[in-house]
Design a protein around this motif. Sequence first.
Motif, PDB file in Angstrom:
ATOM      1  N   ASN A  27     -30.134 -10.587  -0.257  1.00 43.20           N
ATOM      2  CA  ASN A  27     -28.956 -10.948   0.171  1.00 43.20           C
ATOM      3  C   ASN A  27     -27.596 -10.694  -0.940  1.00 43.20           C
ATOM      4  OD1 ASN A  27     -28.970 -12.141   3.018  1.00 43.20           O
ATOM      5  ND2 ASN A  27     -30.717 -13.264   2.527  1.00 43.20           N
ATOM      6  N   HIS A  28     -28.756 -10.619  -1.544  1.00 45.44           N
ATOM      7  CA  HIS A  28     -27.722 -10.864  -3.258  1.00 45.44           C
ATOM      8  C   HIS A  28     -26.898  -9.617  -3.674  1.00 45.44           C
ATOM      9  CE1 HIS A  28     -26.366 -11.316  -8.210  1.00 45.44           C
ATOM     10  NE2 HIS A  28     -26.859 -10.133  -8.191  1.00 45.44           N
ATOM     11  N   ASP A  79     -23.848  -9.441  -0.389  1.00 45.14           N
ATOM     12  CA  ASP A  79     -22.641  -9.869  -1.330  1.00 45.14           C
ATOM     13  C   ASP A  79     -22.350  -9.141  -2.253  1.00 45.14           C
ATOM     14  OD1 ASP A  79     -23.549 -12.463   0.258  1.00 45.14           O
ATOM     15  OD2 ASP A  79     -24.345 -13.420  -0.738  1.00 45.14           O
ATOM     16  N   GLN A 101     -20.379  -6.029  -0.725  1.00 42.93           N
ATOM     17  CA  GLN A 101     -20.048  -6.219   0.780  1.00 42.93           C
ATOM     18  C   GLN A 101     -18.756  -5.760   1.327  1.00 42.93           C
ATOM     19  OE1 GLN A 101     -18.753 -10.749   1.465  1.00 42.93           O
ATOM     20  NE2 GLN A 101     -19.350 -10.464   3.618  1.00 42.93           N
TER      21      GLN A 101
END
Length: 125
Positions: free
Chosen positions: A81-82, A85, A88
């Motif tokens: 997820n890091h 992000d 993105q």
Amino acid sequence: MTEIDNKELARRLRQNVLEDLDLWSLKNKQLEYQVNGPGADVSSELFKQWKNLYCPESIHFNLAFDEKEQKILADFDILLNHICDKTQTYLPIITDFVKTNDWIVLNQAAISTLKRIKTISVSKS
């Protein structure tokens, strides 16, 4: 039509999660995936596939993975997820993504995650 029981759904979910980690861990499989599906956005699909499979709140996930394994998978999810992000707005195609530090970090994390889960599985047998 037969109803699939919770144990079978959990078994399938476990298999799919481990196969997804396996795909994250193997550069050649990712590149082969792109060759075999030239219209596919493999980089994005890798992230989406994980997000579809990683569901720690579901009953099937809790049946599929014990507490230690869930912690290991949560660590991978946090890292993924890091990086998701960070990338993105621009996620390169897989042939370029595999050359980035972000891909290297995720690849190594997937390898480590698989090893740690296999170690737990062996110790349970």
